[in-house]
Design an enzyme around this catalytic site. Structure first.
Site, PDB file in Angstrom:
ATOM      1  CG  ASP A   1      12.650  46.917  28.341  1.00 50.03           C
ATOM      2  OD1 ASP A   1      13.054  45.870  28.874  1.00 50.03           O
ATOM      3  OD2 ASP A   1      13.255  48.007  28.451  1.00 50.03           O
TER       4      ASP A   1
ATOM      5  CD  GLU B   1      17.839  46.282  31.707  1.00 47.62           C
ATOM      6  OE1 GLU B   1      18.850  46.556  32.381  1.00 47.62           O
ATOM      7  OE2 GLU B   1      17.805  46.366  30.463  1.00 47.62           O
ATOM      8  CD  GLU B   2      17.854  47.725  27.166  1.00 46.72           C
ATOM      9  OE1 GLU B   2      18.718  48.565  27.499  1.00 46.72           O
ATOM     10  OE2 GLU B   2      18.138  46.561  26.824  1.00 46.72           O
TER      11      GLU B   2
ATOM     12  NE  ARG C   1      33.151  39.191  37.842  1.00 42.05           N
ATOM     13  CZ  ARG C   1      34.454  39.348  38.106  1.00 42.05           C
ATOM     14  NH1 ARG C   1      35.343  38.641  37.419  1.00 42.05           N
ATOM     15  NH2 ARG C   1      34.850  40.200  39.016  1.00 42.05           N
TER      16      ARG C   1
ATOM     17  CG  HIS D   1      22.138  47.670  23.575  1.00 45.09           C
ATOM     18  ND1 HIS D   1      21.977  48.791  24.372  1.00 45.09           N
ATOM     19  CD2 HIS D   1      21.589  46.644  24.265  1.00 45.09           C
ATOM     20  CE1 HIS D   1      21.368  48.431  25.491  1.00 45.09           C
ATOM     21  NE2 HIS D   1      21.121  47.136  25.453  1.00 45.09           N
TER      22      HIS D   1
END
Length: 389
Positions: A71, A129-130, A171, A357
């Site tokens: 998206d 997802e957003e 990580r 963004h």
């Protein structure tokens, strides 16, 4: 056409035609067309526009899932690339166009070598997802995306402008933060600005309340742990000579630890009660749980690191700090072991990079090849590891 050039072509087409979460119909259609062309079977209908590609290896084995979000964001693009968004106020400002193109490219490579694969690879194209806190990962799982094939491990990658092309951020534990939202409505009493004693000034109360919120992090959470409380919007008042009877505050809480999150939530509730008593007002408080922290499974994070070092050298895997940004991939990791990593995509020759963004966010397409190769290598290596366990 090479796989890299094909991925670049797909990425640019998606960039020109971005779609918001839950409305990625044409994006989903393009994914299905690309999978059909190379004979990769797929299933659809997960969270409306989600797609699951299925690559069956020539020999039995484990199941590895690879995920890309599809998206875009409600942002007006301000770049000058020739394939700039053709849709007003919608832009792929978080790199999901690249994620989708790279997963398709990875699928093409894996399909070419499927006879030698021991197990299967699932290509998970995730919508929405957003759109925290709903997202697309949970709805896809609720719709049975893994009902037939349950992954033994899942991997996701995200473009990262803070790293140069050629570097991977990984990580063994926290990668991204929990992203919760908060809202407060302070209900006081209005009046004339010259007679404040006759009202209950919601603006003055809001100012003190915001300052007190910050003390939760500085004085109630372990300084070794991480937490962020931000008020992003303030709305209230009518004009310069009127005491505001109501002020609305909206913000976000970012944490890694569930214990820290619970502490912040509890202290906020107590702070609200204290202000209601002290100022004789009513405060409506809503805490909305969003995505949980994205926490990698150490053994799978180490596999990603080892494969990148093997291919690109130790300098390709620098030490990185976790980010407080939220990520829907966390929902997958709550149920399936795996790892999430960042793909360096900084624009060469540019000092300060535009962040994700941002309307001027730029994805360096030189990262496409590294992203496809890394995800392919990780998938193959994970299947080999599963075969040995």
């Amino acid at each position: 056409m090479s796989i890299i050039n094909k991925a670049r072509k797909i990425r640019r087409a998606l960039h020109e035609n971005p779609e918001l979460g839950g409305k990625e119909w044409e994006t989903s259609k393009r994914i299905q067309e690309e999978l059909t062309q190379v004979g990769i079977p797929f299933k659809t209908g997960f969270a409306k526009t989600g797609v699951l590609g299925i690559i069956e290896g020539g020999q039995p084995g484990g199941t590895v899932a690879l995920r890309a979000d599809i998206d875009a964001l409600p942002i007006m693009e301000k770049t000058n690339v020739p394939f700039k968004s053709k849709v007003d106020d919608i832009m792929h400002a978080c790199g999901h166009d690249a994620h989708t193109a790279m997963l398709i490219g990875t699928g093409l490579k894996l399909q070419e070598m499927k006879d030698s694969l021991k197990g299967r690879v699932l290509l998970v194209f995730q919508p929405n997802e957003e759109s925290s806190p709903i997202g697309g990962a949970r709805p896809m799982m609720d719709d049975g995306v893994f009902a037939e094939y349950k992954p033994d491990v899942i991997f996701g990658q995200h473009v990262w402008p803070n790293l140069p092309v050629g570097q991977i951020g990984i990580r063994d534990k926290e990668m991204m933060g929990a992203s919760d939202t908060i809202s407060f409505t302070i209900k006081g009493a209005g009046g004339h600005a010259s007679m404040p004693h006759q009202g209950k000034d919601s603006i003055v109360i809001a100012a003190e309340f915001i300052s007190s919120l910050q003390s939760i992090v500085s004085r109630n959470t372990n300084p070794i742990e991480s937490a962020v409380v931000t008020i992003g919007t303030i709305n209230g008042g009518y004009r310069y000579n009127v005491i505001a009877d109501e002020v609305q505050l909206n913000g976000t809480v970012r944490t890694y630890s569930k214990e820290v999150k619970d502490t912040v939530k509890r202290r906020m509730a107590n702070l609200v009660k204290g202000f209601e008593i002290a100022y004789e007002v009513e405060i409506d408080f809503v805490y909305r749980d969003g995505y949980e922290a994205t926490v990698n499974t150490p053994e799978w994070a180490q596999l990603v690191r080892n494969r990148v070092v093997h291919t690109y050298g130790k300098e390709a895997v620098p030490d990185v700090d976790a980010s407080m940004a939220g990520e829907d991939f966390s929902r997958f990791l709550e149920e399936i072991p795996g790892a999430f990593y960042w793909l360096g995509c900084a624009k060469e020759g540019t000092g300060v990079q535009k962040p994700l963004h941002d309307p001027e966010f730029y994805f360096n397409e030189d990262a496409l090849e590294i992203g496809i190769n890394t995800m392919t290598d990780v998938a193959v290596s994970a299947l080999q590891k599963l075969q040995q366990s």
